[in-house]
Design a protein around this motif. Structure first.
Motif, PDB file in Angstrom:
ATOM      1  N   ILE A 127      -7.944  -2.974   4.439  1.00  0.00           N
ATOM      2  CA  ILE A 127      -7.866  -2.014   5.438  1.00  0.00           C
ATOM      3  C   ILE A 127      -6.369  -2.166   5.407  1.00  0.00           C
ATOM      4  O   ILE A 127      -5.761  -0.724   5.791  1.00  0.00           O
ATOM      5  N   ASN A 128      -5.676  -2.831   5.933  1.00  0.00           N
ATOM      6  CA  ASN A 128      -3.979  -3.299   5.879  1.00  0.00           C
ATOM      7  C   ASN A 128      -3.832  -2.503   4.590  1.00  0.00           C
ATOM      8  O   ASN A 128      -2.759  -1.697   5.178  1.00  0.00           O
ATOM      9  N   THR A 129      -3.917  -2.852   3.687  1.00  0.00           N
ATOM     10  CA  THR A 129      -3.332  -2.605   2.491  1.00  0.00           C
ATOM     11  C   THR A 129      -3.255  -0.696   2.381  1.00  0.00           C
ATOM     12  O   THR A 129      -2.686  -0.037   2.148  1.00  0.00           O
ATOM     13  N   ILE A 130      -4.184  -0.042   2.408  1.00  0.00           N
ATOM     14  CA  ILE A 130      -4.975   0.884   2.459  1.00  0.00           C
ATOM     15  C   ILE A 130      -4.590   2.328   4.089  1.00  0.00           C
ATOM     16  O   ILE A 130      -4.879   3.349   3.347  1.00  0.00           O
ATOM     17  N   ILE A 131      -4.790   1.645   4.780  1.00  0.00           N
ATOM     18  CA  ILE A 131      -4.436   2.145   6.292  1.00  0.00           C
ATOM     19  C   ILE A 131      -3.272   3.471   6.529  1.00  0.00           C
ATOM     20  O   ILE A 131      -3.768   3.949   6.818  1.00  0.00           O
ATOM     21  N   TRP A 132      -2.230   3.076   5.630  1.00  0.00           N
ATOM     22  CA  TRP A 132      -1.629   4.120   5.836  1.00  0.00           C
ATOM     23  C   TRP A 132      -1.258   5.301   5.019  1.00  0.00           C
ATOM     24  O   TRP A 132      -0.826   6.311   4.856  1.00  0.00           O
ATOM     25  N   PRO A 133      -1.557   4.824   3.548  1.00  0.00           N
ATOM     26  CA  PRO A 133      -2.162   5.714   2.561  1.00  0.00           C
ATOM     27  C   PRO A 133      -2.949   6.778   2.719  1.00  0.00           C
ATOM     28  O   PRO A 133      -2.856   7.564   2.552  1.00  0.00           O
ATOM     29  N   THR A 134      -3.774   5.809   3.560  1.00  0.00           N
ATOM     30  CA  THR A 134      -5.493   6.826   4.618  1.00  0.00           C
ATOM     31  C   THR A 134      -4.832   8.141   5.479  1.00  0.00           C
ATOM     32  O   THR A 134      -5.014   9.345   5.561  1.00  0.00           O
TER      33      THR A 134
ATOM     34  N   PRO B  88       0.725  15.602  -5.886  1.00  0.00           N
ATOM     35  CA  PRO B  88       0.449  15.558  -4.159  1.00  0.00           C
ATOM     36  C   PRO B  88       0.002  14.843  -3.497  1.00  0.00           C
ATOM     37  O   PRO B  88      -0.858  13.912  -3.983  1.00  0.00           O
ATOM     38  N   LEU B  89      -0.098  14.391  -2.417  1.00  0.00           N
ATOM     39  CA  LEU B  89      -0.270  13.038  -1.079  1.00  0.00           C
ATOM     40  C   LEU B  89      -1.038  13.978  -0.877  1.00  0.00           C
ATOM     41  O   LEU B  89      -1.705  12.693  -0.745  1.00  0.00           O
ATOM     42  N   SER B  90      -1.757  14.789  -0.994  1.00  0.00           N
ATOM     43  CA  SER B  90      -3.285  15.017  -0.431  1.00  0.00           C
ATOM     44  C   SER B  90      -4.522  15.362  -1.912  1.00  0.00           C
ATOM     45  O   SER B  90      -5.686  15.161  -1.887  1.00  0.00           O
ATOM     46  N   SER B  91      -3.736  14.771  -2.715  1.00  0.00           N
ATOM     47  CA  SER B  91      -4.222  14.574  -3.734  1.00  0.00           C
ATOM     48  C   SER B  91      -5.141  12.518  -3.799  1.00  0.00           C
ATOM     49  O   SER B  91      -4.868  11.737  -2.942  1.00  0.00           O
ATOM     50  N   TRP B  92      -6.777  12.488  -3.853  1.00  0.00           N
ATOM     51  CA  TRP B  92      -7.155  11.355  -3.625  1.00  0.00           C
ATOM     52  C   TRP B  92      -6.495  10.530  -5.218  1.00  0.00           C
ATOM     53  O   TRP B  92      -6.928   9.006  -4.890  1.00  0.00           O
ATOM     54  N   ARG B  93      -6.074  10.747  -6.228  1.00  0.00           N
ATOM     55  CA  ARG B  93      -5.872  10.006  -6.764  1.00  0.00           C
ATOM     56  C   ARG B  93      -4.090   8.628  -6.833  1.00  0.00           C
ATOM     57  O   ARG B  93      -4.225   7.732  -6.667  1.00  0.00           O
ATOM     58  N   PRO B  94      -3.020   9.499  -6.146  1.00  0.00           N
ATOM     59  CA  PRO B  94      -2.541   8.345  -5.496  1.00  0.00           C
ATOM     60  C   PRO B  94      -3.409   7.478  -4.474  1.00  0.00           C
ATOM     61  O   PRO B  94      -2.956   6.034  -4.450  1.00  0.00           O
ATOM     62  N   TRP B  95      -4.677   7.779  -3.263  1.00  0.00           N
ATOM     63  CA  TRP B  95      -4.716   6.725  -2.543  1.00  0.00           C
ATOM     64  C   TRP B  95      -5.775   5.425  -3.571  1.00  0.00           C
ATOM     65  O   TRP B  95      -5.892   4.705  -2.918  1.00  0.00           O
ATOM     66  N   LEU B  96      -6.434   6.350  -4.481  1.00  0.00           N
ATOM     67  CA  LEU B  96      -7.059   5.156  -5.738  1.00  0.00           C
ATOM     68  C   LEU B  96      -6.170   4.409  -6.159  1.00  0.00           C
ATOM     69  O   LEU B  96      -6.743   3.270  -5.642  1.00  0.00           O
ATOM     70  N   VAL B  97      -5.228   4.671  -6.345  1.00  0.00           N
ATOM     71  CA  VAL B  97      -4.015   3.713  -6.941  1.00  0.00           C
ATOM     72  C   VAL B  97      -3.408   2.325  -5.474  1.00  0.00           C
ATOM     73  O   VAL B  97      -3.723   1.675  -6.053  1.00  0.00           O
ATOM     74  N   ALA B  98      -3.436   3.181  -4.261  1.00  0.00           N
ATOM     75  CA  ALA B  98      -3.241   2.629  -3.315  1.00  0.00           C
ATOM     76  C   ALA B  98      -4.798   1.295  -3.027  1.00  0.00           C
ATOM     77  O   ALA B  98      -4.174   0.020  -3.013  1.00  0.00           O
ATOM     78  N   LEU B  99      -5.546   1.914  -3.675  1.00  0.00           N
ATOM     79  CA  LEU B  99      -6.831   0.888  -3.002  1.00  0.00           C
ATOM     80  C   LEU B  99      -7.253   0.096  -4.367  1.00  0.00           C
ATOM     81  O   LEU B  99      -7.897  -1.326  -4.068  1.00  0.00           O
TER      82      LEU B  99
ATOM     83  N   GLY C 140       0.829  -1.321  -0.558  1.00  0.00           N
ATOM     84  CA  GLY C 140       0.031   0.362  -0.108  1.00  0.00           C
ATOM     85  C   GLY C 140       0.474   1.157  -0.083  1.00  0.00           C
ATOM     86  O   GLY C 140       0.961   2.302  -0.986  1.00  0.00           O
ATOM     87  N   LEU C 141       1.606   1.548   0.594  1.00  0.00           N
ATOM     88  CA  LEU C 141       3.333   2.604   0.853  1.00  0.00           C
ATOM     89  C   LEU C 141       3.457   2.719  -0.080  1.00  0.00           C
ATOM     90  O   LEU C 141       3.502   3.896  -1.159  1.00  0.00           O
ATOM     91  N   THR C 142       4.325   1.474  -1.268  1.00  0.00           N
ATOM     92  CA  THR C 142       4.901   1.563  -1.867  1.00  0.00           C
ATOM     93  C   THR C 142       3.612   2.013  -3.559  1.00  0.00           C
ATOM     94  O   THR C 142       4.779   3.016  -4.289  1.00  0.00           O
ATOM     95  N   LEU C 143       2.922   1.468  -3.613  1.00  0.00           N
ATOM     96  CA  LEU C 143       2.101   1.555  -4.291  1.00  0.00           C
ATOM     97  C   LEU C 143       1.193   3.770  -4.369  1.00  0.00           C
ATOM     98  O   LEU C 143       2.166   4.187  -5.420  1.00  0.00           O
ATOM     99  N   PHE C 144       0.820   4.171  -3.571  1.00  0.00           N
ATOM    100  CA  PHE C 144       0.682   5.418  -2.558  1.00  0.00           C
ATOM    101  C   PHE C 144       1.778   6.054  -3.170  1.00  0.00           C
ATOM    102  O   PHE C 144       1.551   6.964  -4.434  1.00  0.00           O
ATOM    103  N   LEU C 145       2.925   6.061  -2.667  1.00  0.00           N
ATOM    104  CA  LEU C 145       4.528   6.829  -2.609  1.00  0.00           C
ATOM    105  C   LEU C 145       4.566   6.909  -4.226  1.00  0.00           C
ATOM    106  O   LEU C 145       5.369   7.799  -4.699  1.00  0.00           O
ATOM    107  N   THR C 146       4.649   5.722  -4.809  1.00  0.00           N
ATOM    108  CA  THR C 146       5.901   5.427  -6.268  1.00  0.00           C
ATOM    109  C   THR C 146       4.154   6.319  -7.302  1.00  0.00           C
ATOM    110  O   THR C 146       5.401   7.270  -7.939  1.00  0.00           O
TER     111      THR C 146
END
Length: 97
Positions: A75-82, A33-44, A19-25
């Motif tokens: 939940i484990n995958t998206i908790i830290w990206p969230t 930006p980290l505040s965008s929904w887009r990287p969060w959606l990639v992690a989801l 989850g963190l790798t998908l979000f940050l990468t």
């Protein structure tokens, strides 16, 4: 399971790392930006794809489907990206200066 065995980490920890790798990468490569929904959606999307694969394997190998375990994995995958997205949105902690 091969990755879990080779790295010697718990399966739950692997979900956190993915989850963190998908979000940050995705944020870094696509300059989102980290505040965008887009990287969060990639992690989801990665979390849901992984759980779809697990459900497929359960059907193919005639093993029990455990939806609570699948939900826990998502939940484990998206908790830290969230958490990171919310911090970037609502605090100065992750803002560029």
């Amino acid at each position: 399971m091969i990755i879990v065995d080779q790295l010697g980490i718990a399966k739950d920890a692997l979900h956190v790392y993915v989850g963190l790798t998908l979000f940050l990468t995705s944020a870094a490569l696509l300059r989102w930006p980290l505040s965008s929904w887009r990287p969060w959606l990639v992690a989801l999307a990665g979390a849901l794809a992984g759980e779809a694969w697990d459900l497929r394997d359960s059907l193919v190998y005639d093993s029990p489907i455990r939806l609570a375990a699948n939900l826990k994995d998502v939940i484990n995958t998206i908790i830290w990206p969230t958490v990171l997205m919310l911090l970037a949105r609502h605090t100065a902690m992750l803002r560029r200066h």
